[in-house]
Design a protein around this motif. Sequence first.
Motif, PDB file in Angstrom:
ATOM      1  N   GLN A 151       0.940  -1.218  -0.132  1.00  0.00           N
ATOM      2  CA  GLN A 151       0.204   0.071  -0.094  1.00  0.00           C
ATOM      3  C   GLN A 151       0.926   1.306  -0.102  1.00  0.00           C
ATOM      4  O   GLN A 151       0.652   2.303  -0.783  1.00  0.00           O
ATOM      5  N   ARG A 152       1.956   1.236   0.791  1.00  0.00           N
ATOM      6  CA  ARG A 152       2.709   2.464   0.842  1.00  0.00           C
ATOM      7  C   ARG A 152       3.553   2.577  -0.366  1.00  0.00           C
ATOM      8  O   ARG A 152       3.670   3.670  -0.823  1.00  0.00           O
ATOM      9  N   SER A 153       4.029   1.559  -1.158  1.00  0.00           N
ATOM     10  CA  SER A 153       4.726   1.661  -2.222  1.00  0.00           C
ATOM     11  C   SER A 153       3.600   2.203  -3.386  1.00  0.00           C
ATOM     12  O   SER A 153       4.074   2.928  -4.148  1.00  0.00           O
ATOM     13  N   LEU A 154       2.498   1.612  -3.438  1.00  0.00           N
ATOM     14  CA  LEU A 154       1.393   2.432  -4.442  1.00  0.00           C
ATOM     15  C   LEU A 154       1.302   3.919  -4.081  1.00  0.00           C
ATOM     16  O   LEU A 154       1.391   4.621  -5.005  1.00  0.00           O
ATOM     17  N   GLU A 155       1.242   4.251  -2.836  1.00  0.00           N
ATOM     18  CA  GLU A 155       0.980   5.448  -2.222  1.00  0.00           C
ATOM     19  C   GLU A 155       2.166   6.677  -2.902  1.00  0.00           C
ATOM     20  O   GLU A 155       1.798   7.549  -3.476  1.00  0.00           O
ATOM     21  N   VAL A 156       3.406   6.068  -2.465  1.00  0.00           N
ATOM     22  CA  VAL A 156       4.451   7.036  -2.893  1.00  0.00           C
ATOM     23  C   VAL A 156       4.885   6.924  -4.599  1.00  0.00           C
ATOM     24  O   VAL A 156       5.097   7.965  -5.064  1.00  0.00           O
ATOM     25  N   VAL A 160       4.497  10.435  -7.064  1.00  0.00           N
ATOM     26  CA  VAL A 160       5.538  10.697  -8.048  1.00  0.00           C
ATOM     27  C   VAL A 160       4.596  10.738  -9.388  1.00  0.00           C
ATOM     28  O   VAL A 160       5.656  10.700 -10.502  1.00  0.00           O
ATOM     29  N   GLN A 161       3.662  10.747  -9.395  1.00  0.00           N
ATOM     30  CA  GLN A 161       2.771  10.472 -10.615  1.00  0.00           C
ATOM     31  C   GLN A 161       3.049   9.557 -11.489  1.00  0.00           C
ATOM     32  O   GLN A 161       2.941   9.666 -12.984  1.00  0.00           O
ATOM     33  N   LEU A 162       2.879   8.196 -11.047  1.00  0.00           N
ATOM     34  CA  LEU A 162       3.330   7.194 -12.157  1.00  0.00           C
ATOM     35  C   LEU A 162       1.891   6.095 -11.817  1.00  0.00           C
ATOM     36  O   LEU A 162       1.299   6.177 -11.091  1.00  0.00           O
ATOM     37  N   ASP A 163       1.895   5.201 -12.912  1.00  0.00           N
ATOM     38  CA  ASP A 163       0.923   4.286 -12.772  1.00  0.00           C
ATOM     39  C   ASP A 163       1.412   3.275 -11.715  1.00  0.00           C
ATOM     40  O   ASP A 163       2.058   2.283 -12.353  1.00  0.00           O
ATOM     41  N   VAL A 183      10.780   6.650  -9.819  1.00  0.00           N
ATOM     42  CA  VAL A 183      10.814   5.531  -8.963  1.00  0.00           C
ATOM     43  C   VAL A 183      12.008   5.666  -7.733  1.00  0.00           C
ATOM     44  O   VAL A 183      11.631   5.436  -6.669  1.00  0.00           O
ATOM     45  N   LEU A 184      12.882   6.300  -8.247  1.00  0.00           N
ATOM     46  CA  LEU A 184      14.094   6.512  -7.197  1.00  0.00           C
ATOM     47  C   LEU A 184      13.573   7.415  -6.127  1.00  0.00           C
ATOM     48  O   LEU A 184      13.818   7.210  -5.011  1.00  0.00           O
ATOM     49  N   LEU A 185      12.906   8.549  -6.648  1.00  0.00           N
ATOM     50  CA  LEU A 185      12.292   9.549  -5.732  1.00  0.00           C
ATOM     51  C   LEU A 185      11.235   8.817  -4.838  1.00  0.00           C
ATOM     52  O   LEU A 185      11.130   8.943  -3.557  1.00  0.00           O
ATOM     53  N   ALA A 186      10.674   7.987  -5.465  1.00  0.00           N
ATOM     54  CA  ALA A 186       9.553   7.211  -4.737  1.00  0.00           C
ATOM     55  C   ALA A 186      10.081   6.448  -3.544  1.00  0.00           C
ATOM     56  O   ALA A 186       9.585   6.367  -2.173  1.00  0.00           O
ATOM     57  N   MET A 187      11.156   5.813  -3.900  1.00  0.00           N
ATOM     58  CA  MET A 187      11.861   4.930  -2.894  1.00  0.00           C
ATOM     59  C   MET A 187      12.577   5.843  -1.839  1.00  0.00           C
ATOM     60  O   MET A 187      12.563   5.362  -0.773  1.00  0.00           O
ATOM     61  N   GLY A 188      12.738   6.862  -2.171  1.00  0.00           N
ATOM     62  CA  GLY A 188      13.537   7.909  -1.113  1.00  0.00           C
ATOM     63  C   GLY A 188      12.169   8.305  -0.174  1.00  0.00           C
ATOM     64  O   GLY A 188      12.653   8.407   1.192  1.00  0.00           O
ATOM     65  N   LEU A 224       4.790  17.764   1.352  1.00  0.00           N
ATOM     66  CA  LEU A 224       5.396  16.763   2.464  1.00  0.00           C
ATOM     67  C   LEU A 224       6.147  17.662   3.607  1.00  0.00           C
ATOM     68  O   LEU A 224       6.384  17.216   4.556  1.00  0.00           O
ATOM     69  N   GLY A 225       6.608  18.681   3.002  1.00  0.00           N
ATOM     70  CA  GLY A 225       7.352  19.461   3.841  1.00  0.00           C
ATOM     71  C   GLY A 225       8.960  19.176   4.550  1.00  0.00           C
ATOM     72  O   GLY A 225       9.681  19.437   5.226  1.00  0.00           O
TER      73      GLY A 225
END
Length: 354
Positions: A151-156, A160-163, A183-188, A224-225
Motif C-alpha cells: 500500500q505504501r509503495s502504491l502511495e509513493v 510521483v505521478q506514476l501508474d 521510482v528512485l524518488l518514490a523509494m527515497g 510533505l515539508g
Amino acid sequence: MSTSTVSTALTEPVAVTAGTILSVRDLWVEYRAERGMVQAVRGVNFDLRKGESLALIGESGSGKTTLAVALIRLLTKTARVPRGTVTYWRNGREVDVLALGAEDLRRFRWKECAMVFQSALNSLNPVLKVWDQMYDTVRYHESMSKDAAWQRSLEVLQMVQLDAARVLNSYPHELSGGMRQRVLLAMGLLLNPQVLLLDEPTTALDILTQRSIINLLRQLKATLGFSTIFISHDLSLAAELADRVATMYAGQVVELGEVRDIFYRPRHPYTLGLLQAVPSLTAGESEMVSIPGSPPDLIDLPSGCKFHPRCTYAIERCRAEEPALLTVGPQHGAACLRWAQVAQDREHVETQRA
Ligand code: SF4
C-alpha cells in the motif's frame, strides 16, 4: 540560537540556527589512495533548516557527493572522517550521526535521511521488479507487513505521478529514464524521511523530463515539508529549487548564502566564474567566460587559498593564507580575502548595464 549560519573561522564553534534539522560542523573526509590521502571534504560547516532546500554546486571532484554520502555514513572503506560532527535533530533532541550504532543508523537512513543517487539505471537492480526493490527497502528499515508495504509503495508511486500498479510489476528496463528517476524518488520517500539528499536528480534526462521532475520535486517539498540537499552541476536547477546555495571548491564550502545573493551578488571569484560560464540567451558571447585551469589535485593541494592558481583576483597574500568563510552580508559568507573587490566590480558591471 543564533540566526547566522556563516562561520567566521573554520575552527571557531558555530551557533546552531533556529529550526535546524541537520547541522554539520568542521567536517573533514579523506580517502586513502596509492599516492597519498585525498582531502575530499575540508572543514565544512552548515545548518539545514526544516523544509529548506540547500543546493551544493561546484565542478566534479569538489567534494559535493562525498559530503552528502558522509552525512548518511555511506562512505567507502577507504574513507575516514578525521574530524567533525553531523547532528540530526530528532524531535528536538540531538542525535550524533557519526556515533550511531548499527541499529540506530538503520533507522536514521531512509526513515530520517534518505538519499536518491545519481543515474537511475545504475541505482536500480536490473534483475528485480520495482516491487521487490521497494519491499526490500521497507523490510530492512521498518517492521511493516507485506500488505502495508504494498500500500505504501502504491502511495509513493502515485505521489510521483506514476501508474503505480503497473510500475510495481515492472523491471527497471521496462521504464523510461524519467520513470526510473521518479521510482528512485518514490523509494527515497517510502519511509517519509525528514531530509532527502538528491545527487544530480535530473542528469541524463531530456529537457522536458527534467522540467517535470523539477516541478514534481517542488510540489512534493511543498506538500510533505521535507528538507533537501541536492547536488547539481546545473545552476539553473539550483536557481529554481534552492532556498540557499553552497559553492564547493577543493572540498571546502567557499560561499554560502540565500539563492538570490549567490546568483545576483556572488562574492567569491569561483562562484562568479561558475555563473559566467553558464550560456545565456541574452548575454553576448564575450560575457560567457570559462574558469581558467583545472580543479586542484586533492592529494597535493596548493598553498593558501586553494583557488589561487585559477583566480583572476589572486594577490600574493592568497598564496600564503587560506581564508575562512567571512561574513559578507546577512546570511551570506564567502571564503575570499578580496570579496570586497569582487563586490565593487559587480556593482560597476551592474551600473554599466543599467
Ligand atoms: S582569496 Fe585570493 S585567490 Fe582565493 S578566491 Fe579570493 S582573491 Fe582569489
